[in-house]
Design a protein around this motif. Sequence first.
Motif, mmCIF file in Angstrom:
data_model
loop_
_atom_site.group_PDB
_atom_site.id
_atom_site.type_symbol
_atom_site.label_atom_id
_atom_site.label_comp_id
_atom_site.label_asym_id
_atom_site.label_seq_id
_atom_site.Cartn_x
_atom_site.Cartn_y
_atom_site.Cartn_z
ATOM 1 N N ALA A 49 0.859 -0.963 0.301
ATOM 2 C CA ALA A 49 0.150 0.254 0.370
ATOM 3 C C ALA A 49 0.964 1.522 -0.169
ATOM 4 C CB ALA A 49 -1.129 -0.138 1.247
ATOM 5 N N ILE A 50 1.590 1.215 0.794
ATOM 6 C CA ILE A 50 2.801 2.217 0.786
ATOM 7 C C ILE A 50 3.510 2.869 -0.808
ATOM 8 C CG2 ILE A 50 4.818 2.819 2.160
ATOM 9 C CD1 ILE A 50 4.116 2.058 4.650
ATOM 10 N N GLY A 51 3.983 1.610 -0.959
ATOM 11 C CA GLY A 51 4.917 1.773 -2.080
ATOM 12 C C GLY A 51 4.108 2.091 -3.382
ATOM 13 N N GLU A 52 2.780 1.264 -3.293
ATOM 14 C CA GLU A 52 2.038 2.112 -4.415
ATOM 15 C C GLU A 52 1.740 3.729 -4.467
ATOM 16 O OE1 GLU A 52 0.867 0.417 -7.198
ATOM 17 O OE2 GLU A 52 2.447 -0.619 -6.327
ATOM 18 N N ALA A 53 1.561 3.876 -3.649
ATOM 19 C CA ALA A 53 1.206 5.585 -3.025
ATOM 20 C C ALA A 53 2.580 5.634 -3.035
ATOM 21 C CB ALA A 53 0.694 5.516 -1.474
ATOM 22 N N TRP A 54 3.495 5.655 -2.848
ATOM 23 C CA TRP A 54 4.951 6.097 -3.184
ATOM 24 C C TRP A 54 5.111 6.450 -5.679
ATOM 25 C CZ3 TRP A 54 8.446 3.843 -6.234
ATOM 26 C CH2 TRP A 54 10.125 4.548 -6.513
ATOM 27 N N LEU A 55 4.220 5.499 -5.302
ATOM 28 C CA LEU A 55 4.513 5.495 -7.404
ATOM 29 C C LEU A 55 3.689 6.477 -7.781
ATOM 30 C CD1 LEU A 55 6.098 3.677 -9.192
ATOM 31 C CD2 LEU A 55 4.054 2.299 -9.545
ATOM 32 N N ARG A 56 2.188 6.568 -6.994
ATOM 33 C CA ARG A 56 1.594 7.696 -7.596
ATOM 34 C C ARG A 56 1.759 9.147 -7.592
ATOM 35 N NH1 ARG A 56 -0.656 2.913 -7.500
ATOM 36 N NH2 ARG A 56 -2.729 2.108 -8.616
ATOM 37 N N ILE A 57 2.028 9.420 -6.760
ATOM 38 C CA ILE A 57 2.940 10.440 -5.896
ATOM 39 C C ILE A 57 4.228 10.671 -6.620
ATOM 40 C CG2 ILE A 57 3.504 11.985 -4.517
ATOM 41 C CD1 ILE A 57 2.261 10.745 -2.403
ATOM 42 N N ALA A 58 5.382 10.615 -7.096
ATOM 43 C CA ALA A 58 6.932 9.901 -7.433
ATOM 44 C C ALA A 58 6.080 10.428 -9.231
ATOM 45 C CB ALA A 58 7.080 9.244 -7.052
ATOM 46 N N ARG A 59 5.587 9.393 -9.556
ATOM 47 C CA ARG A 59 5.117 10.100 -10.803
ATOM 48 C C ARG A 59 4.290 11.467 -11.387
ATOM 49 N NH1 ARG A 59 2.018 4.021 -12.145
ATOM 50 N NH2 ARG A 59 0.116 5.130 -12.097
ATOM 51 N N GLY A 60 3.410 11.574 -10.747
ATOM 52 C CA GLY A 60 3.052 12.917 -10.266
ATOM 53 C C GLY A 60 1.023 12.468 -10.907
ATOM 54 N N ASP A 61 1.144 11.531 -9.849
ATOM 55 C CA ASP A 61 -0.709 10.941 -10.208
ATOM 56 C C ASP A 61 -1.728 12.114 -9.259
ATOM 57 O OD1 ASP A 61 0.372 9.193 -12.644
ATOM 58 O OD2 ASP A 61 -0.537 7.271 -11.344
ATOM 59 N N ILE A 62 -1.122 11.744 -8.057
ATOM 60 C CA ILE A 62 -1.556 12.439 -7.166
ATOM 61 C C ILE A 62 -0.617 13.435 -6.425
ATOM 62 C CG2 ILE A 62 -3.674 10.705 -6.722
ATOM 63 C CD1 ILE A 62 -2.142 9.887 -4.234
ATOM 64 N N ASP A 63 -1.166 13.953 -5.329
ATOM 65 C CA ASP A 63 0.147 15.078 -4.296
ATOM 66 C C ASP A 63 -0.476 15.008 -3.190
ATOM 67 O OD1 ASP A 63 0.602 16.734 -6.949
ATOM 68 O OD2 ASP A 63 -1.840 17.874 -6.966
ATOM 69 N N MET A 64 -1.150 14.024 -2.532
ATOM 70 C CA MET A 64 -1.461 13.626 -1.540
ATOM 71 C C MET A 64 -1.819 12.164 -0.910
ATOM 72 S SD MET A 64 -2.486 15.867 1.952
ATOM 73 C CE MET A 64 -0.613 16.446 1.551
ATOM 74 N N ALA A 65 -0.767 11.310 -0.040
ATOM 75 C CA ALA A 65 -1.284 9.992 -0.110
ATOM 76 C C ALA A 65 -1.363 10.440 1.913
ATOM 77 C CB ALA A 65 -0.966 9.563 -0.324
ATOM 78 N N LEU A 66 -2.666 9.035 1.841
ATOM 79 C CA LEU A 66 -3.005 8.567 3.492
ATOM 80 C C LEU A 66 -2.171 6.847 3.260
ATOM 81 C CD1 LEU A 66 -5.303 9.997 5.455
ATOM 82 C CD2 LEU A 66 -3.737 9.357 5.930
ATOM 83 N N ALA A 67 -1.286 6.483 3.623
ATOM 84 C CA ALA A 67 -1.103 5.178 3.016
ATOM 85 C C ALA A 67 -0.649 4.776 4.697
ATOM 86 C CB ALA A 67 0.328 4.773 2.184
ATOM 87 N N GLY A 68 -1.314 2.978 4.330
ATOM 88 C CA GLY A 68 -0.291 2.192 5.867
ATOM 89 C C GLY A 68 -1.509 0.944 6.148
ATOM 90 N N GLY A 69 -1.375 0.795 7.153
ATOM 91 C CA GLY A 69 -2.679 -0.483 6.740
ATOM 92 C C GLY A 69 -2.820 -0.751 8.292
ATOM 93 N N THR A 70 -3.963 -1.945 8.630
ATOM 94 C CA THR A 70 -4.620 -1.975 9.307
ATOM 95 C C THR A 70 -5.516 -3.559 9.876
ATOM 96 O OG1 THR A 70 -6.843 -1.088 11.153
ATOM 97 C CG2 THR A 70 -7.192 -1.915 8.627
ATOM 98 N N GLU A 71 -4.630 -3.777 10.930
ATOM 99 C CA GLU A 71 -4.958 -5.889 11.642
ATOM 100 C C GLU A 71 -5.939 -5.507 12.768
ATOM 101 O OE1 GLU A 71 -5.754 -7.691 8.956
ATOM 102 O OE2 GLU A 71 -3.760 -7.650 8.182
ATOM 103 N N ALA A 72 -6.689 -6.630 13.032
ATOM 104 C CA ALA A 72 -7.288 -6.663 13.817
ATOM 105 C C ALA A 72 -7.372 -8.176 14.161
ATOM 106 C CB ALA A 72 -8.601 -5.806 14.330
ATOM 107 N N PRO A 73 -7.032 -9.052 13.938
ATOM 108 C CA PRO A 73 -7.084 -10.434 13.948
ATOM 109 C C PRO A 73 -7.241 -11.227 15.402
ATOM 110 C CG PRO A 73 -5.031 -10.009 13.373
ATOM 111 C CD PRO A 73 -5.132 -8.654 14.425
ATOM 112 N N LEU A 74 -7.103 -10.912 16.507
ATOM 113 C CA LEU A 74 -7.078 -11.293 17.817
ATOM 114 C C LEU A 74 -8.529 -12.143 17.910
ATOM 115 C CD1 LEU A 74 -4.590 -9.608 19.913
ATOM 116 C CD2 LEU A 74 -4.020 -11.577 18.329
ATOM 117 N N CYS A 75 -9.103 -12.794 17.629
ATOM 118 C CA CYS A 75 -10.871 -13.094 17.870
ATOM 119 C C CYS A 75 -10.234 -14.779 17.170
ATOM 120 C CB CYS A 75 -11.723 -13.236 16.566
ATOM 121 S SG CYS A 75 -11.552 -13.222 14.939
#
Length: 410
Positions: free
Chosen positions: A167-193
């Motif tokens: 997710a972070i890498g794909e956001a980096w790619l889009r900003i680096a090549r000028g597709d977008i100008d800002m991103a929120l990128a990362g991850g989330t998980e809640a598997p302790l069931c």
Amino acid sequence: MRRVAVTGMGVVSPLGNSAGEAFAAARAGRSAVHRLDVPFAHRISAPLGATVAFNGADHFDPPQLRMLDRVSQFALVAARQALADAQPALAEADRHRAGIFIGTGMGGIGSIDDGYQTLYGEDSDRIKPFLVLTGMHNAPAAWIGIEQHWSGPNLSYSTACSSSAVAIGEAWLRIARGDIDMALAGGTEAPLCFGSLKAWEALRTVASLDVADPSASCKPFSRNRSGMVLGEGAALLVLEPWDRALARGATIHGELAGYGLFTDAGHITRPSAAGQAAALRAALQSAGMAADEVDAINAHGTGTPANDGIETAAIKEVFGSRASRIPISATKALHGHLLGATSALECVLSLMAMQHSVALPTMHLQQADPACDLDYVPNAAREGVTVRSMLSSSFAFGGTNAVLALRAAG
């Protein structure tokens, strides 16, 4: 290609509910792994986890909570933190140039598990009306977009343990090549069931309980390692073009300099040293970084018997004789394996390690393993280390290997 700055960081994690708290705990070697105090603990062979001190009612009203699995709650709070840190002052007209990129391996598994227990365990014909919405993998990204009114690309990635690195890498790619100008990128998980913990137990990848000290049950790179410990949480970064960040006077936490992605295409669970080495090389190439420029590595380091030796071999393949002189940290010993969110948390810890000139410790490394003979910064942080550039590695079931290349700000 534009340079990409990290201007905001948000963390909800077992080590603390801010980037600063999480880093301070990791630096001090304080483990968040513990025995799980849950009603089904007696049905788990090693009832271990790394949990977040978090009450959704502190952040959301009751109608919201009915629509939000814990995985989305974590993501929304981490996003708020990251944006408060970055202070992007995004004009309404620019929101279509802002994207959201979230990784999660298991999505709203807690809601699904709860719903299926009602359906099958209680022999009920009724189920919560929002189960599809709380359980779907794209719910965290969708809710962030709704809350922030960002109408650019809104994408969810599920590549098991490398989900948030992708997710972070794909956001980096889009900003680096000028597709977008800002991103929120990362991850989330809640598997302790219950269902999730039993599934991972059946796969025989989880650590045995260290009876003397449960918090030391995950032992990456140690000869007596027995597996990983599941954790939960979220970490998000605000990314934007370097020149834009400078022009608006933003605090720059570091540079996301490159991204390597390579798939083993060999086995669904068995890692490949060649595949991991290829991802490491790809990250270096995309960052324009020579191997001898890398000052430190944040390893995938799950503590499983197979992974750690293979990861060691991959590092040796890429760095040759210099591999033994690179400090390597494996922080999953402390915060557990957050599956799809781990990469993002480790990226935050890596950025802060560079800021504070420290190599974070690989805790509980009790016995030397001849197959894991590199410098893993055992059992205590190494202070006063010059770290201008580093790699953060994430290798996953399914073989999707993702590596982020980072540089210090300035």
